[in-house]
Design a protein around this motif. Structure first.
Motif, PDB file in Angstrom:
ATOM      1  N   VAL A  17       1.253 -10.375  -1.429  1.00 32.06           N
ATOM      2  CA  VAL A  17       0.681  -9.142  -0.896  1.00 32.06           C
ATOM      3  C   VAL A  17       1.726  -8.538   0.022  1.00 32.06           C
ATOM      4  CG1 VAL A  17      -1.180  -8.107   0.452  1.00 32.06           C
ATOM      5  CG2 VAL A  17      -1.661 -10.053  -1.054  1.00 32.06           C
TER       6      VAL A  17
ATOM      7  N   ILE B 259       0.811  -7.450  -5.080  1.00 27.20           N
ATOM      8  CA  ILE B 259      -0.172  -6.460  -4.686  1.00 27.20           C
ATOM      9  C   ILE B 259       0.479  -5.596  -3.620  1.00 27.20           C
ATOM     10  CG2 ILE B 259      -2.374  -6.058  -3.536  1.00 27.20           C
ATOM     11  CD1 ILE B 259      -1.625  -9.054  -5.835  1.00 27.20           C
ATOM     12  N   ASN B 260       0.724  -4.361  -3.965  1.00 27.16           N
ATOM     13  CA  ASN B 260       1.406  -3.402  -3.102  1.00 27.16           C
ATOM     14  C   ASN B 260       0.367  -2.709  -2.210  1.00 27.16           C
ATOM     15  OD1 ASN B 260       3.128  -0.246  -3.782  1.00 27.16           O
ATOM     16  ND2 ASN B 260       3.254  -1.545  -2.001  1.00 27.16           N
ATOM     17  N   VAL B 261       0.603  -2.729  -0.904  1.00 26.80           N
ATOM     18  CA  VAL B 261      -0.365  -2.165   0.042  1.00 26.80           C
ATOM     19  C   VAL B 261       0.223  -0.955   0.758  1.00 26.80           C
ATOM     20  CG1 VAL B 261      -1.690  -2.627   2.144  1.00 26.80           C
ATOM     21  CG2 VAL B 261      -1.476  -4.405   0.390  1.00 26.80           C
TER      22      VAL B 261
ATOM     23  N   THR C 135      -2.062  -1.835  -6.772  1.00 27.72           N
ATOM     24  CA  THR C 135      -1.702  -1.119  -5.556  1.00 27.72           C
ATOM     25  C   THR C 135      -2.975  -0.721  -4.811  1.00 27.72           C
ATOM     26  OG1 THR C 135       0.315  -0.254  -6.580  1.00 27.72           O
ATOM     27  CG2 THR C 135      -0.491   0.888  -4.624  1.00 27.72           C
ATOM     28  N   VAL C 136      -3.008  -1.037  -3.517  1.00 26.12           N
ATOM     29  CA  VAL C 136      -4.130  -0.663  -2.647  1.00 26.12           C
ATOM     30  C   VAL C 136      -3.655   0.457  -1.729  1.00 26.12           C
ATOM     31  CG1 VAL C 136      -5.796  -1.436  -0.922  1.00 26.12           C
ATOM     32  CG2 VAL C 136      -4.991  -3.031  -2.692  1.00 26.12           C
TER      33      VAL C 136
ATOM     34  N   GLN D 276      -6.729  -2.577   4.495  1.00 29.07           N
ATOM     35  CA  GLN D 276      -5.984  -2.599   3.236  1.00 29.07           C
ATOM     36  C   GLN D 276      -5.312  -3.937   2.966  1.00 29.07           C
ATOM     37  OE1 GLN D 276      -3.642   1.098   2.391  1.00 29.07           O
ATOM     38  NE2 GLN D 276      -4.588   1.850   4.260  1.00 29.07           N
TER      39      GLN D 276
ATOM     40  N   GLY E  54      -5.998  -6.418  -0.093  1.00 27.67           N
ATOM     41  CA  GLY E  54      -4.912  -6.974  -0.900  1.00 27.67           C
ATOM     42  C   GLY E  54      -5.059  -8.472  -1.100  1.00 27.67           C
TER      43      GLY E  54
END
Length: 349
Positions: free
Chosen positions: A116, A140-142, A155-156, A298, A302
């Motif tokens: 993350v 997981i891109n935040v 992506t969040v 966020q 993630g």
């Protein structure tokens, strides 16, 4: 050229925001259980809450040099602690891009099950995130997006454009049909796409009710720059009816400048959703009457998604058998009437 009217465009935006809220609820609100701390973990319910194979998740974010960023990391850590099948490898927060790249490289070498990552600089982190994906580690891109769609599994995002829309719509409602109200804006860092998106949404929403921004300055998301930018704005604008400040952290300085100038003739809207702003809204004793949420959950979202992806599971409240590639969170307006609903999720500036 599109012939869609501004009002129809904003109605369409409203539909997108509603869909985003649905996606978020599937991810984060699948249980009513909790300890009352909005930044603490909510382990979910149904299939998602069932213990699965233990997974190791690497987490890296910028340094907690202001309230919102600190809340991001705190929420992520608490979320991981809520699961008995998650082992979190939490890298020290850093604003050094090269150090953050090294952190991700360590995650790759250690063969974590998922990463993350809230990048200090999305473009600079794209290559190492892509390498992690190529190594079979879902990323997981935040919040701050990479330059390539191949750099992240999911992506969040917050909704920066939606923040501007929410702030503008609130001001339109308060203006109650007046088209000569003086509207001012204190933005963040103008070179950042997020600031540009917020200002664009604000402009579009105001245009829908015949208003426009008359005075605008930019700050840098800090207390000091907020105070300096606000002092300059107040000096240049002897009359203001409405003011939107993009960021509640810099808003501490903005409020100091307003107090120093003895100005109280306008309605102010904040941005991000800090606890001190919400307390002020609740007390109703300053020019601050509303703020727009930019979720500090966020990182926690993630973690929840990384766990599901690493375990090969989906979001139990969706029929889709895979975790979505994009989850965009809503940007609701908080006022005295609904502040209790959001207070627990607020961060301290």
């Amino acid at each position: 050229m599109s012939t869609t009217t501004p009002r129809r465009r904003l109605l369409a935006i409203g539909g997108v925001l509603a869909a985003a809220t649905l996606a978020l609820s599937a991810c984060t609100n699948s249980s009513d259980d909790g300890d009352g701390d909005g930044n603490a973990a909510n382990a979910g319910a149904g299939d998602n809450a069932e213990t699965g194979d233990t997974v190791r998740i690497g987490f890296s974010a910028p340094a907690a040099d202001h309230g919102w960023m600190g809340a991001i990391t705190d929420a992520a850590v608490k979320q991981a602690e809520a699961f008995d099948d998650v082992e979190l490898v939490n890298a020290e927060g850093t604003n050094d891009v090269n150090l953050q790249i090294s952190q991700v490289e360590t995650f790759i070498n250690d063969k974590v099950d998922a990463i993350v990552l809230l990048p200090f600089d999305g473009a600079a982190m794209t290559d190492v995130a892509t390498r992690a994906m190529e190594a079979g580690i879902p990323v997981i891109n935040v919040d701050r997006e990479f330059d390539s769609p191949f750099a992240a599994r999911t992506t969040v995002l917050g909704d920066n454009y939606g923040m501007g829309v929410s702030a503008g719509r609130y001001i339109c409602q308060q203006a109650d049909g007046s088209t000569d109200a003086v509207v001012a804006e204190i933005a963040g860092i103008d070179s950042l796409p997020l600031t540009q998106d917020r200002s664009r949404g604000f402009k579009d929403a105001l245009a829908d009710c015949g208003l426009k921004v008359s005075n605008r300055v930019a700050a840098e998301f800090t207390v000091e720059t907020g105070e300096r930018a606000a002092a300059n704005l107040l000096q240049a604008a002897p009359k203001i009816d409405f003011l939107w400040n993009h960021d509640d952290d810099q808003g501490v300085g903005v409020m100091a400048a307003i107090d120093n100038a003895g100005r109280d003739e306008f309605v102010m809207v904040g941005g991000a959703g800090s606890a001190n702003v919400m307390r002020s809204i609740e007390a109703d004793d300053t020019v601050l009457k509303a703020t727009v949420i930019y979720p500090s959950t966020q990182g926690a979202d993630g973690i929840k998604l990384a766990r599901l992806i690493a375990q090969g599971r989906s979001m139990s409240d969706l029929a889709e058998v895979e975790v979505p590639r994009i989850v965009q969170l809503a940007a609701p307006i908080v006022t005295k009437e609904n502040v209790d609903q959001y207070m627990d999720s607020a961060f301290e500036s």
